[in-house]
Write a protein that holds these residues in place. Sequence first.
Motif: not given
Lengths: 396, 473
Positions: A91-108
């Motif tokens: 869903f997000s071209d193979g990229y993912v990010r983590f926030t300082t507060r341990n959340n997981i973000e998918f960017i599209v």
Amino acid sequence: MALSKDRLGRFNPDKHMEGRVTDIGPRHYWQFFPPVIQNNYGKWAYHEILEPGVLVHVSETGDKAFTVRCGGMRFMTVDFVRELCDIADRFSDGYVRFTTRNNIEFIVDSLEKVEALKAELAKHTFAIGGSLKFPVGGTGAGVTNIVHTQGFIHCHTAAVDASSMVKALMDGLFEHFTSMDLPAQVRVSMACCLNMCGAVHCSDIALLGYHRKPPAIDHEVLHKICEIPLAIASCPTAAISPAKTEDGLKTVKLKVERCMFCGNCYTMCPALPLADGQGDCVVMMAGGKVSNRISMPTFSKVVIPYLPNNHPLFPEVVEATKQVLNAYAADARKYERIGDWAQRIGWEKFFEKCNLPFTEHLIDDYRLAYDTYRTSTQFKYTEAAWAVTRAAEGEE
Amino acid sequence: MAFEPKRPQKTYTYDDVRLFTDEELKNYTAEEEKNFKIKHDIPLLEKLESGPWPSFVADAKRYALRRRKLGEEGKLLISPDVVEDLLGQVELSFVHGETHWKHGGIVGVIGYGGGVIGRYSDLAAKYPGVAHFHTVRVAQVPSKFYNTAFLRGLADLWEYRGSGMLNLHGSTGDIILLGTFTEQLEPLFQELTQVLDVDLGGSGSNLRTPECCLGKARCQYALYDTQEMCYEMTMHYQDELHRPAFPYKFKFKFDGCPNGCVASIARADLSFIGTWCDDIRIDQDAVQGYINGEFPPGGGSHSGKDWGKFDIYAEVIDRCPTGCMSLEGGELVIDNPNCTRCMHCINTMPRALRPGVETGVSLLFGAKAPILEGAQMSVLVIPFMKAEPPYDNVKEMINKMFEWWMDEGKNRERLGETIQRVGLQRFCDIMGLPPAPQMVKEPRTNPYIFWKEEDVPGGFERDINDYRSRHAR
Ligand code: HEM
Ligand code: HEM
Ligand code: SF4
Ligand code: SF4
Ligand code: SF4
Ligand code: SF4
């Protein structure tokens, strides 16, 4: 180059410097940015939160980056990592990010992709127990993920467990994670001992594991495993002094009335453990923040000196947190953080509105304590004030 | 903009590095997952399997199943029971209310003084899978974006040579690989650096892996390039990061603006916080848009509750901490020299207001947690500095500070404590900085000034006879 399957991999114990690569630092960030981020780096104009957990950032180029933020467990297994990679690949071209507060973000890069992603995320639940794997939320004026420390999963100085308390608390506060109905964002943090690896001392609500018994002294081994002068020097209140056992072994003795249970001696000397299941507890602090918005960054203050370390569901901790949160939600003005609110109404009203008792433990008696004493006639009447009046026989 | 890594970066796909086949990766069914029992009774942990928030217990249990099967096929170097034994030990810790990890243990990789935290169980006979449970800190990518090739490669490596359990991320920002045996530390390190192209993070009395907010990658408020600066400083100070020579730990954290998303002011011995020195940019049409209710205040941050119609006075102008805003003839006016750049108005009306364009960083020194003498936040020491590659001006300041602190700091004394001990004046003196009212909330309230001999005419040498010539005994 593939990862090695050899038992010692590329390490040759006989020639341990062979082929060695050091000081290469972290990966450079650029290749881990999704295209929409690379193309608009430094060009963002504004953002909007479309719904809890979904943000759009609009670039000066007209491009839009849509972010779906999911609550995350910071403790996870490689199974979980692979599952989130599967989602990112699809869903997000193979990229993912983590926030300082341990959340997981998918960017599209489009709203359609957001909808598809959300539908997919909702399908991911644990076969055991049924909890969500990727709850969407954690934006705006709500409660986002709790930053925490290792607890019983890894640390030797923990006074309580961390992961379990956080799971129980986030279950209890879940409605605030998936909504934005509070006066401002509420940052909750948790640290399992006073070292505060999670540095919880500037959080709206901080939960802190605390020892309440002085170290037990392991006289038999102390002289072998402990640098006695270092242990003595480590104590900030000079509670430790040299001593001899009946058998003439070098050891230390304690002035227990001086001990503030900081555990610093244990850090220096393994023969001085503090942990005690009966004595250890949870402290709640409140009203801190790190942002400079409106008011300056502030420390959290101790508001509940003792809550039981009731593993694994910590019902008293969850209840007390809700109590503070509900009083705040009902009374604070828009944009007021918990500390701003307490400051405006006065801490005496904070205790009244949160229905928390004010005990002697909440009056500072460490160094510079006087700075926190009230040197003014400006106060508000609450029941606590009348209790003083009565005790002083100041009423007819 | 410079996007140059300091060294060529490897690119690889998962297939280039992988250790496990697709069949090995999907080695259990949903049915097996539901019926799986781990070898220890864990009724307390199992209470954490329900509820909406993701359950680490459910995750660990299903992974225990996968590990058991891989272990039966001889495909793991670390005990297949490590997850089950960890859960068993944590369960017993719940019963006792006490942790079962032993104190410390010095292990690491050759040539580095940090990056690995030694850990041993005090119940090794009962839970042999976690007899050793050393943590390996792996440097996070600045601002924590990843691609799946890297994460999958790391997952395979860690499953094979470790427990398969990790933190994304630990509280300093590093990736924390939780639990392996001493034998596998060197092999792990070499696979990390030589194949996955990533280094260990910091631990011990050295520089910790610097951390930054997401900055220009996805935030319109970023006032300098947090990733770039964080990466550059991390690379420049590799030696300080890996070979402990400091009195105690040291942290750099990079916040792009005064909102402080990585909490540098609370957590960093040296906090870099973006700021600006010119005027807030105002789009008057957009201001009207907010007044007319066309745009949600705060980008919709408060949309979960009906707070009534947006009121620019109640929500912005009267909330400005410096009272430097007004509406004049329908136009928003900001008295910029009196603005303290708190970000409130900008956060509330992001389409109408933007920070200025003359940007740089404020440097604040000395934050720490309560151990030993109480918590401290960073102190504003340098109000404004340009922050542009290669940051020579900033590095010069840092070098001066390190040199002094390594000399002056006592064992296990954080920079903030050294500053407190010797006084901010002395610190400024060392740094070659003049005193400024920006450094204090208010001037001192006691007059106990430590005048120096050279400050006072005639010096400190006194002649009592001279005094007595004027004053009888
Ligand atoms: C005297 C002070 C401190 C001591 C003795 C101390 C001790 C420790 C120990 C023993 C661990 C290992 C935990 C484990 O994984 O088993 C640890 C982890 C850690 N500490 Fe500290 N710490 C101190 C202060 C701090 C401070 C002030 C910070 C940050 C500002 C910090 C940040 C961390 C972080 C990020 C970890 C990694 C563990 C995690 O992610 O939760 N520590 N610390
Ligand atoms: C020895 C001291 C400390 C250690 C080892 C330590 C360690 C850590 C670590 C590892 C994190 C996680 C960071 C992240 O997830 O990005 C963290 C977060 C944090 N620390 Fe500390 N810390 C220490 C002291 C402090 C102090 C003194 C403060 C504040 C005064 C502080 C405030 C924070 C805050 C606010 C966070 C959470 C940031 C957020 O909102 O995401 N820490 N700390
Ligand atoms: S806060 Fe204390 S108990 Fe928790 S991980 Fe840090 S040092 Fe260990
Ligand atoms: S716990 Fe702290 S105060 Fe108590 S003896 Fe140890 S170092 Fe001293
Ligand atoms: S600190 Fe400022 S620039 Fe950085 S992410 Fe937060 S709001 Fe954006
Ligand atoms: S940034 Fe803060 S101080 Fe400056 S004008 Fe806006 S609200 Fe006022």
